[in-house]
Write an enzyme that holds these catalytic residues in place. Structure first.
Site, PDB file in Angstrom:
ATOM      1  N   TYR A 228      38.537  -0.222   7.373  1.00 20.56           N
ATOM      2  CA  TYR A 228      37.619   0.013   8.476  1.00 20.56           C
ATOM      3  C   TYR A 228      36.415  -0.940   8.356  1.00 20.56           C
ATOM      4  O   TYR A 228      35.817  -1.066   7.274  1.00 20.56           O
ATOM      5  CB  TYR A 228      37.176   1.484   8.441  1.00 20.56           C
ATOM      6  CG  TYR A 228      36.085   1.787   9.420  1.00 20.56           C
ATOM      7  CD1 TYR A 228      36.283   1.599  10.790  1.00 20.56           C
ATOM      8  CD2 TYR A 228      34.846   2.228   8.992  1.00 20.56           C
ATOM      9  CE1 TYR A 228      35.270   1.852  11.688  1.00 20.56           C
ATOM     10  CE2 TYR A 228      33.828   2.492   9.892  1.00 20.56           C
ATOM     11  CZ  TYR A 228      34.046   2.294  11.237  1.00 20.56           C
ATOM     12  OH  TYR A 228      33.037   2.534  12.125  1.00 20.56           O
TER      13      TYR A 228
ATOM     14  N   ASP B 145      40.276   7.022   1.328  1.00 26.73           N
ATOM     15  CA  ASP B 145      39.873   7.271   2.714  1.00 26.73           C
ATOM     16  C   ASP B 145      41.126   7.734   3.454  1.00 26.73           C
ATOM     17  O   ASP B 145      42.019   6.940   3.749  1.00 26.73           O
ATOM     18  CB  ASP B 145      39.295   5.987   3.329  1.00 26.73           C
ATOM     19  CG  ASP B 145      38.820   6.200   4.767  1.00 26.73           C
ATOM     20  OD1 ASP B 145      39.284   7.159   5.421  1.00 26.73           O
ATOM     21  OD2 ASP B 145      38.006   5.381   5.246  1.00 26.73           O
TER      22      ASP B 145
ATOM     23  N   ARG C 141      18.796  21.567   4.639  1.00 26.38           N
ATOM     24  CA  ARG C 141      19.343  20.296   4.128  1.00 26.38           C
ATOM     25  C   ARG C 141      20.220  20.571   2.903  1.00 26.38           C
ATOM     26  O   ARG C 141      21.213  19.907   2.670  1.00 26.38           O
ATOM     27  CB  ARG C 141      18.227  19.296   3.810  1.00 26.38           C
ATOM     28  CG  ARG C 141      18.747  18.031   3.115  1.00 26.38           C
ATOM     29  CD  ARG C 141      17.847  16.801   3.285  1.00 26.38           C
ATOM     30  NE  ARG C 141      16.431  17.089   3.196  1.00 26.38           N
ATOM     31  CZ  ARG C 141      15.772  17.386   2.065  1.00 26.38           C
ATOM     32  NH1 ARG C 141      16.417  17.418   0.918  1.00 26.38           N
ATOM     33  NH2 ARG C 141      14.479  17.635   2.086  1.00 26.38           N
TER      34      ARG C 141
ATOM     35  N   LYS D 237      37.314  11.781  13.576  1.00 28.91           N
ATOM     36  CA  LYS D 237      38.619  11.379  14.090  1.00 28.91           C
ATOM     37  C   LYS D 237      39.553  12.595  14.179  1.00 28.91           C
ATOM     38  O   LYS D 237      39.296  13.501  14.939  1.00 28.91           O
ATOM     39  CB  LYS D 237      39.182  10.258  13.211  1.00 28.91           C
ATOM     40  CG  LYS D 237      38.145   9.180  12.818  1.00 28.91           C
ATOM     41  CD  LYS D 237      37.675   8.325  13.971  1.00 28.91           C
ATOM     42  CE  LYS D 237      36.480   7.437  13.648  1.00 28.91           C
ATOM     43  NZ  LYS D 237      36.621   6.548  12.510  1.00 28.91           N
TER      44      LYS D 237
END
Ligand SMILES: *Cc1c(COP(=O)(O)O)cnc(C)c1O
Length: 379
Positions: free
Chosen positions: A98, A170, A46, A195
């Site tokens: 978004y 972003d 992690r 994306k």
């Protein structure tokens, strides 16, 4: 180093134990220590994993940043940035973005006492009007999803810096091939690596890129404490995707331009949203801060009836009706009921996102086939 060479080689070294040219997928949860604390920089997956480290170095390099951090999704990366804040802090964000980001802000973080102002970021004065001494973060999406609105990153970053406000861009729609926000003065770059970075619609992942070491340490602490980390296989896929980003983006841009002009000339098409049109409101800023204009396009039909919109959405054969974007294959999407359904209708309409808007992610197929497909679907 030029951009294509960088995308292929950035952050990646042959595996020291075998010489493997591709970064191995270190599918392990833990790392053996010789004595407590005596380790090779890896303790528990992690906190660190070598496949993730290679990806994080590549992410930093392709955005001209010092540090990269990978997350299990784009919204997990957004979530980490918002966790820099404390109750009472205020955020300024664009009024077109978004839908999942809007949902995270209003449905999760408002509950914890963070206040959001949504403004049209094209005009700097709209931001200045709501800045106060509680403003801690300016959230910039440019070009926006789905209306392709453009904001001046350099001007906003300058304004924010003078008031000690963090800026986060972003950069999902542009990708680092088209735009590098850190070079324009912003503090954090965010990607939905789902994306363009991965580019093959086969992984969900998010990324942050930062220059400031203190900010990186804070975000790394959040990454390992909150735990939204990607697995090594997913890191490998994004790492592999980045190697062809420049070639794919070149074709996305070429095809996007041809499709945008085709739509604009079609008698049954209403408005076309694409920031490469010289008469598009954001064109001058886009031309200043982007290398090209990308393959994301939205449009409306002259006959805006639900039945006609639905007919077009279900008539394409090459464009697949699906959420997401940035993959090699072309997608068609209905923001009002799909990617942006989480934004209340009134809010959407007020900010220009109508029920009839159709969004395209133009892929890298042969453009003649894409145009023929849209032509038969629009009818
Ligand atoms: C998809 C998307 C996100 C969210 O990313 P996920 O990987 O789906 O969590 C954030 N911003 C933009 C602009 C997006 O298109």
């Amino acid at each position: 180093m030029k951009i294509g060479t960088k995308f292929i080689h950035a952050g990646v070294e042959p595996d020291p134990s075998t010489g493997a040219i591709m970064t191995p997928i270190y599918q392990t949860s833990t790392f053996v220590q010789a004595a407590p604390g005596d380790n090779k920089g890896y303790e528990y997956a992690r906190s660190q994993n070598p496949t993730r480290t290679a990806l994080e170095n590549a992410l930093a390099a392709i955005e001209n940043g010092k540090f990269g951090l990978a997350f299990s999704s784009g919204v997990a990366a957004t979530d980490a940035v918002l966790k820099l804040l404390v109750p009472g802090d205020e955020v300024i964000a664009g009024n077109d973005m978004y839908g999942g980001t809007y949902r995270l802000f209003t449905k999760i973080f408002e509950k914890f006492g963070i206040k959001f102002h949504f403004v049209d970021m094209f005009e700097l004065k709209n931001i200045e009007n709501v800045i106060n001494n509680k403003t801690k973060l300016i959230w910039i999406e440019t070009p926006t999803n789905p209306l392709l609105n453009v904001a001046d990153i350099e001007a906003i970053a300058k304004l924010a810096k003078a008031k000690n406000i963090i800026t986060c861009v972003d950069n999902t729609f542009a990708s680092p091939y088209l735009q590098n926000p850190l070079d324009l003065g912003c503090d954090i770059v965010l990607h939905s690596a789902t994306k363009y970075l991965s580019g093959h619609s086969d992984v969900v992942q998010g990324a942050l890129i930062i220059n400031d070491e203190k900010l990186r340490d804070q975000l790394y602490f959040i990454q390992k404490s909150s735990g939204a980390v990607p697995g090594p296989m997913d890191c490998f896929l994004v790492l592999r995707g980045i190697k062809t980003l420049h070639v794919r983006m070149q074709r996305h841009c070429e095809n996007g331009k041809a499709v945008a002009h085709f739509l604009r000339s079609h008698p049954k098409v209403g408005k076309v949203y694409w920031c490469g049109f010289e008469d598009f409101p954001g064109y001058a800023i886009a031309a200043k801060q982007m290398r090209d204009f990308g393959g994301m396009i939205s449009f409306t039909l002259k006959d805006e009836s639900d039945a006609n919109v639905k007919r077009v959405l279900t008539s394409t054969k090459v464009f697949a009706l699906a959420e997401s974007l940035g993959g090699v294959e072309s997608l068609i999407n209905h923001p009002a009921t799909m990617t942006h359904a989480s934004i209340p209708r009134e809010e959407r309409i007020k900010n220009g996102l109508s029920d009839s808007l159709i969004r395209l992610s133009v892929g890298i197929e042969d453009v003649e086939d894409l145009i023929e497909d849209l032509n038969q679907a629009i009818g």
